[in-house]
Structure formats: structure tokens, C-alpha cells
Write a protein that holds these residues in place. Structure first.
Motif, mmCIF file in Angstrom:
data_model
loop_
_atom_site.group_PDB
_atom_site.id
_atom_site.type_symbol
_atom_site.label_atom_id
_atom_site.label_comp_id
_atom_site.label_asym_id
_atom_site.label_seq_id
_atom_site.Cartn_x
_atom_site.Cartn_y
_atom_site.Cartn_z
ATOM 1 N N ASP A 216 0.856 -1.185 0.000
ATOM 2 C CA ASP A 216 0.000 0.000 0.000
ATOM 3 C C ASP A 216 0.897 1.241 0.000
ATOM 4 O O ASP A 216 1.549 1.552 1.007
ATOM 5 C CB ASP A 216 -0.913 -0.017 1.230
ATOM 6 N N ILE A 217 0.936 1.926 -1.125
ATOM 7 C CA ILE A 217 1.864 3.047 -1.292
ATOM 8 C C ILE A 217 1.547 4.200 -0.344
ATOM 9 O O ILE A 217 2.452 4.847 0.202
ATOM 10 C CB ILE A 217 1.870 3.529 -2.754
ATOM 11 N N SER A 218 0.262 4.462 -0.110
ATOM 12 C CA SER A 218 -0.085 5.576 0.792
ATOM 13 C C SER A 218 0.395 5.283 2.209
ATOM 14 O O SER A 218 0.922 6.181 2.897
ATOM 15 C CB SER A 218 -1.594 5.819 0.780
ATOM 16 N N ASN A 219 0.248 4.038 2.652
ATOM 17 C CA ASN A 219 0.751 3.672 3.978
ATOM 18 C C ASN A 219 2.272 3.747 4.032
ATOM 19 O O ASN A 219 2.858 4.124 5.057
ATOM 20 C CB ASN A 219 0.293 2.259 4.349
ATOM 21 N N LEU A 220 2.923 3.375 2.925
ATOM 22 C CA LEU A 220 4.382 3.460 2.863
ATOM 23 C C LEU A 220 4.843 4.903 3.035
ATOM 24 O O LEU A 220 5.761 5.190 3.814
ATOM 25 C CB LEU A 220 4.884 2.896 1.532
ATOM 26 N N ILE B 251 6.615 1.797 -6.391
ATOM 27 C CA ILE B 251 7.729 1.656 -5.455
ATOM 28 C C ILE B 251 8.961 2.399 -5.969
ATOM 29 O O ILE B 251 9.649 3.110 -5.214
ATOM 30 C CB ILE B 251 8.045 0.163 -5.218
ATOM 31 N N VAL B 252 9.252 2.238 -7.248
ATOM 32 C CA VAL B 252 10.393 2.940 -7.847
ATOM 33 C C VAL B 252 10.215 4.454 -7.708
ATOM 34 O O VAL B 252 11.157 5.183 -7.363
ATOM 35 C CB VAL B 252 10.560 2.548 -9.331
ATOM 36 N N LYS B 253 9.008 4.938 -7.945
ATOM 37 C CA LYS B 253 8.749 6.373 -7.856
ATOM 38 C C LYS B 253 8.915 6.879 -6.426
ATOM 39 O O LYS B 253 9.431 7.993 -6.211
ATOM 40 C CB LYS B 253 7.349 6.675 -8.379
ATOM 41 N N VAL B 254 8.503 6.074 -5.444
ATOM 42 C CA VAL B 254 8.716 6.456 -4.049
ATOM 43 C C VAL B 254 10.214 6.582 -3.762
ATOM 44 O O VAL B 254 10.652 7.548 -3.110
ATOM 45 C CB VAL B 254 8.062 5.434 -3.096
ATOM 46 N N CYS B 255 10.998 5.628 -4.232
ATOM 47 C CA CYS B 255 12.451 5.673 -3.995
ATOM 48 C C CYS B 255 13.077 6.914 -4.632
ATOM 49 O O CYS B 255 13.991 7.520 -4.062
ATOM 50 C CB CYS B 255 13.109 4.401 -4.533
ATOM 51 N N GLU C 89 11.781 10.080 -2.548
ATOM 52 C CA GLU C 89 12.244 10.136 -1.165
ATOM 53 C C GLU C 89 13.756 9.958 -1.030
ATOM 54 O O GLU C 89 14.282 10.007 0.080
ATOM 55 C CB GLU C 89 11.535 9.064 -0.333
ATOM 56 N N GLY C 90 14.454 9.746 -2.137
ATOM 57 C CA GLY C 90 15.912 9.598 -2.082
ATOM 58 C C GLY C 90 16.354 8.342 -1.360
ATOM 59 O O GLY C 90 17.152 8.407 -0.424
ATOM 60 N N LEU C 91 15.844 7.178 -1.788
ATOM 61 C CA LEU C 91 16.149 5.903 -1.139
ATOM 62 C C LEU C 91 16.823 4.937 -2.107
ATOM 63 O O LEU C 91 16.471 4.880 -3.289
ATOM 64 C CB LEU C 91 14.862 5.257 -0.621
ATOM 65 N N VAL C 92 17.774 4.168 -1.594
ATOM 66 C CA VAL C 92 18.328 3.048 -2.357
ATOM 67 C C VAL C 92 17.290 1.926 -2.344
ATOM 68 O O VAL C 92 16.693 1.630 -1.305
ATOM 69 C CB VAL C 92 19.651 2.544 -1.737
ATOM 70 N N LEU C 93 17.072 1.284 -3.484
ATOM 71 C CA LEU C 93 16.120 0.180 -3.578
ATOM 72 C C LEU C 93 16.869 -1.150 -3.552
ATOM 73 O O LEU C 93 17.668 -1.440 -4.443
ATOM 74 C CB LEU C 93 15.300 0.306 -4.856
ATOM 75 N N PHE C 94 16.634 -1.931 -2.488
ATOM 76 C CA PHE C 94 17.172 -3.290 -2.380
ATOM 77 C C PHE C 94 16.117 -4.250 -2.929
ATOM 78 O O PHE C 94 15.045 -4.390 -2.321
ATOM 79 C CB PHE C 94 17.450 -3.652 -0.920
ATOM 80 N N ALA C 95 16.398 -4.905 -4.045
ATOM 81 C CA ALA C 95 15.438 -5.830 -4.659
ATOM 82 C C ALA C 95 15.926 -7.262 -4.463
ATOM 83 O O ALA C 95 16.845 -7.720 -5.143
ATOM 84 C CB ALA C 95 15.276 -5.514 -6.143
ATOM 85 N N ASP C 96 15.315 -7.947 -3.513
ATOM 86 C CA ASP C 96 15.617 -9.352 -3.232
ATOM 87 C C ASP C 96 14.759 -10.194 -4.177
ATOM 88 O O ASP C 96 13.557 -10.351 -3.969
ATOM 89 C CB ASP C 96 15.289 -9.647 -1.769
ATOM 90 N N LEU D 156 12.363 -0.405 -13.633
ATOM 91 C CA LEU D 156 13.071 0.879 -13.520
ATOM 92 C C LEU D 156 13.419 1.439 -14.892
ATOM 93 O O LEU D 156 13.142 2.611 -15.187
ATOM 94 C CB LEU D 156 14.344 0.683 -12.687
ATOM 95 N N GLN D 157 14.014 0.618 -15.734
ATOM 96 C CA GLN D 157 14.412 1.101 -17.050
ATOM 97 C C GLN D 157 13.199 1.426 -17.914
ATOM 98 O O GLN D 157 13.236 2.352 -18.728
ATOM 99 C CB GLN D 157 15.291 0.050 -17.740
#
Length: 521
Positions: A243-247, A285-289, A292-299, A320-321
Motif C-alpha cells: 500500500d503506497i499511501s501507507n508506505l 515503489i520505484v517512484k517512491v524511492c 524520497e531519495g532511497l536506495v532500492l534493495f530488490a531481493d 526501472l528502465q
């Protein structure tokens, strides 16, 4: 020892290494308790490492997958081996994604390559042609020419030719360029996660957003680095989506509390939830990163464990691309893959890799330095990765068997998951989503109030109490949801669907659950 580093990387040498300020009082205490004076007589019982002197970050770290309940399972297994009479004849280890421990057969081609590269004299043995297919012999020869010996150090980032094949695999999967210079082979994905977390965290106020439920590796890695885990909850009613709004609300709250957010972790396909994120959710999720200036760890270690065509796997690199600018060339992304999961299931071989996207030159220098300190990953694991990303192709002698084995494993896992989901949903007070990916189910269990009170008396979480009772009554070892995190007031457990004998599992579980509900109602 390999000292080669990528062109253009310049590594500075620190002048001094000081202990973290939080450890200084402990070190002083340890020194005070043992005098360095030549006249001092040592107390024979003196130990340097005690509860008060061990690194407190290590003490704080927890890993539920191998915690108290799995340890009890090992004790019960030993009791059975010694002839003890228990209510069951076997312990079923459903607590960990360890496919070959639970009778998943190794892929023949990978094991043939392993045998030939571990003992190269087999390659030129006259009997080799009758024991190994021609493409396996040819592949092993090529690998030996590239690595010389599985007993030698490789490049710290991994064998260059194998990293090139990883890059080709990523390009074919995603339709976007990949560079071997951005790829590191590691001793399983977990090592890569630990290394990147160590580089990421620079202060006790640093925090990382992690999914709840989550794989305990992430809270453990943050604890070891003295950082703050910042939870965001997955939506069980919406197939465990995000849930992006909760994030965004969670990000705002964490920053108001003084947390310096550095990264967002996403596990896709999900562990322990077995979900697969939609492309739209991933784009958000990519747009949030980016925002908000976050590194995205994709497991993404379960990318080969996909069970429904309606919910396919997309890598975060592809998403992303595909978004174009300003995201494609600016969001810092690190993606992880492994030979431990999927149809390969080579957990003990310890092979994996990560790919860096959009990291600064300064950050890349430090990633390389840390890899150099660790010398190199196991050559056996690297060869496993090589087979993962460059398997037999149509027309090769090994191709028909390769496809047959992979499809059989995937079909078996899908079938077992469906049997368990049906059984769970037929139990009183239990609901369970289908597995879209990975190798786990995470059912919700409604625990009677009397059982909750009994758990509290023992100082246990209610789902841990349920899981321990399940183990001691049936031999089935699962992991309580409290070990992964869950919404307050809800209770779960995680089980793999790797174990054979699913019908027996269901029979044991049903009898236990009905008795448990009756006892505590």
C-alpha cells in the motif's frame, strides 16, 4: 592473492580504525578486569568474551528461521535416532527453504559440470564420453580454461567470464543493457545483502524500510550494523501487495522521529508471503524511492519460483528502465539473485550475485574494497551461478533432460502448495492465500484466548506457542509469524511446501489443530 580492481577505481587507505563509540565503555571494562601487569595472577575462570563484553549488536541480532523451535526440532530428531518413542516417526523440516534437504533432486547438468571441474582429470579420461554428455564435457573444459582451478582465488568480484554471462542473462531477461563491471558474484545472496548494508549504514540514526512480514535476514543485518528497521506492512487482503499511501505515511513518521532513511527493501517474489508484486505496484515503489531519495534493495532470489501466469515475475531492473527519465538513470538499485532457490536449490553451494544500478563512483569504490577484503566467493558457487544464467540450450545434448527436470520440480511444488492451501482453508480459524511465487505459505491462524493466556504464562508469543505445540505433537517444524513480523493482533506461521508426503503432513496438521482448538476453547 588477486589484487586486480576495475579500471578507474582508486581505493584510499584509512589511517586508523577506531571502535564504535558504543563499544568503548565495554572495551574499557574488559581491560580493567584483567591487569596487564607482569605481577598479576590470572583468575583461571577469566574469559575475555562474556555477556558484558561481546559486541552488543551481535547479541541484539535474531534469526527466527534457525531459532528456538528449529533447535527443538533437532533435539527431537536426535531423540528419534536414539530410539525414543514419540507421537511421530519423523521430523518434517518446513522451517527453512532448503530444497535438497527435503528430497529435491539436484539438476543433473549442474552436478556433471561440478564433478568435471572439481576433478579435471575426468575430462580427458577415455571413459568420460560414456559417463558425461558432450556439451557438459565441453562446458567444463571452457570453465577450467577460464578459472584454472576451483582451488584458486578468482577476481574479487567473481570470474570475469562468468560475470559476462550474468550480464547477458540480465539483458535477455529485461531487454536492457547490463555491464559485468556492475556485477558481483557472492557466497549466496545473503552475503551480498550483508555487504551492502554494511556500506549503507553510517550512523545509529540510519534506518531502512523493510516489509512486514519480512525475511529475518534484514532485521539481523540492521541489528549487526546498529541501525533502525522501519517497518511497512504488506496488505494480506490484497495478495500481500504494498500500500503506497501507507508506505509514504511510514516514511513521514520515521523522519519525524529522527530516523535518517537510507533504503527500501522489497522481497519479490515474497518471503514469507509467497506473493508476486504487480508491475503497477513495482512502478509506484520505484517512484517512491526517487521522490524520497532511497536506495532500492530488490531481493529477487525466488524469480524462478512462479506458479501463476496471471502474475508473472518482473525484475525491478526491467521496471526501472521501462519508466524512463527521471527514474531510469537516477534511482539507486541493487538486485540480488541466488542458486539456493528456484529449481536449482543448491543452498549449500553458496552462490549468488548482485547488480548495481546508478550507484556513485565513490560508492562503487567501497563496494569493491569490501569484496577485496573478503578475497573471493567460492569457485564451486560461482560455477553454480554460471549454470543458472547459461543453462543448456535447445539442440544441446543435455537440453531435454534439463527441461524435464526443471518442469518436474516446478510442477511438484505447485501441486504441493495447492494441497496445503486447500487444507489450511478447511481448518477452523485458518485462512491462507495462494502461493503466486517463492516456496512458502503464510497462513493466518485464529488462536483462542485461553491459548493466548497460556502462551503469556510461558513468556511466548501465541503463534510461537502454537508452533511449538505443533512440533512436539506432530514433528512438523514451522516458523511462527512473530519471527517475521506481522500486524498487531494477528498470528501466522510460515511453512515451506518443499517436503514430500504432503498428504501425511495434512493429516498430522489437521489432527493437531482440531485438538488444539478443542483444548483451549
Amino acid at each position: 592473492m588477486n589484487r586486480v580492481r576495475p579500471a578507474g577505481l582508486r581505493i584510499s587507505r584509512p589511517t586508523a580504525v577506531l571502535p564504535p563509540p558504543s563499544l568503548v565503555p565495554l572495551l574499557r571494562r574488559s581491560s580493567a578486569s584483567f591487569s596487564s601487569s607482569a605481577m598479576a595472577r590470572r583468575d583461571p575462570s577469566y574469559r575475555v568474551l562474556t555477556a558484558s563484553t561481546i559486541n552488543p549488536h551481535v547479541v541484539a541480532a535474531e534469526y527466527a528461521v534457525r531459532g528456538a523451535i528449529p533447535l527443538r526440532a533437532e533435539e527431537l530428531r536426535e531423540e528419534l535416532e536414539e530410539g525414543a518413542k514419540l507421537p511421530f516417526e519423523t521430523v518434517v523440516s518446513c522451517n527453512i527453504g532448503n530444497p535438497q534437504q527435503l528430497d529435491q533432486k539436484p539438476l543433473t547438468f549442474l552436478r556433471q559440470i561440478s564433478a568435471l571441474t572439481e576433478y579435471p582429470d575426468l575430462i580427458d579420461n577415455p571413459a568420460a564420453a560414456s559417463l558425461f554428455p558432450s556439451d557438459a564435457i565441453r562446458r567444463a573444459k571452457d570453465l577450467i580454461s577460464e578459472i584454472q582451478s576451483t582451488g584458486a582465488y578468482s577476481h574479487s568480484m567473481g570470474v570475469p567470464s562468468i560475470r559476462k554471462r550474468i550480464a547477458k542473462f540480465i539483458e535477455k531477461r529485461d531487454g536492457h543493457p547490463s555491464s559485468p563491471s556492475k556485477i558481483y558474484i557472492t557466497a549466496g545472496a545473503s552475503t551480498g545483502v550483508a555487504n551492502l548494508m554494511q556500506i549503507l549504514i553510517s550512523s545509529p540514526s540510519d534506518g531502512v524500510l523493510i516489509p512486514i512480514p519480512q525475511y529475518p535476514l534484514y532485521t539481523a543485518a540492521l541489528a549487526l550494523n546498529g541501525a533502525r528497521p522501519v517497518p511497512y506492512y504488506l496488505d494480506e487482503a490484497n495478495s500481500w501487495g504494498l500500500d503506497i499511501s501507507n508506505l509514504r505515511e511510514g516514511i513521514k513518521k520515521a523522519r519525524e522521529e529522527g530516523t535518517v532513511l537510507k533504503a527500501l527493501v522489497v522481497i519479490n517474489p515474497g518471503n514469507p508471503t509467497g506473493n508476486c508484486l504487480s508491475q503497477e505496484n513495482m512502478e509506484d515503489i520505484v517512484k517512491v524511492c526517487y521522490d524520497e531519495g532511497l536506495v532500492l534493495f530488490a531481493d529477487e532470489v525466488y524469480q524462478d519460483n512462479i506458479y501463476h501466469h496471471s502474475r508473472p515475475f518482473f525484475s525491478f531492473k526491467k521496471v526501472l528502465q521501462g519508466l524512463g527519465e527521471p527514474y531510469a538513470n537516477n534511482v539507486e538499485l541493487v538486485s540480488f539473485h541466488s542458486i539456493s532457490k528456484g529449481q536449482t536449490g543448491e543452498c549449500g553451494r553458496r552462490g549468488g550475485y548482485f547488480e548495481l544500478c546508478n550507484f556513485s563512483k565513490e560508492a562503487e569504490e567501497q563496494v569493491y574494497k569490501l569484496a577485496s577484503i573478503q578475497l573471493c566467493p567460492s569457485l564451486g558457487g560461482q560455477i553454480g551461478v554460471d549454470v543458472l544464467v547459461a543453462p543448456p540450450q535447445e539442440g544441446d545434448e543435455s537440453y531435454p533432460l534439463w527441461i524435464e527436470e526443471r518442469e518436474a520440480i516446478a510442477k511438484t511444488l505447485k501441486g504441493r502448495s495447492e494441497v496445503l492451501v486447500k487444507a489450511f482453508n478447511e481448518l477452523e480459524g485458518v485462512t491462507c492465500n495462494e502461493a503466486e511465487g517463492a516456496m512458502y505459505l503464510f497462513p493466518t491462524i485464529t488462536i483462542p484466548q485461553k491459548a493466548i493466556e497460556a502462551a503469556e504464562e510461558k513468556g511466548m508469543a501465541p503463534d510461537a506457542f502454537y508452533s511449538l505445540r505443533l512440533l512436539e505433537a506432530t514433528g512438523i517444524c514451522v516458523v511462527p509469524g512473530s519471527g517475521f513480523g506481522q500486524k498487531p493482533g494477528t498470528w501466522h506461521f510460515r511453512t515451506t511446501f518443499l517436503a514430500p508426503g504432503t498428504e501425511d503432513y495434512v493429516k498430522r496438521l489437521k489432527a493437531f489443530h482440531e485438538g488444539f482448538i478443542k483444548e483451549f476453547s
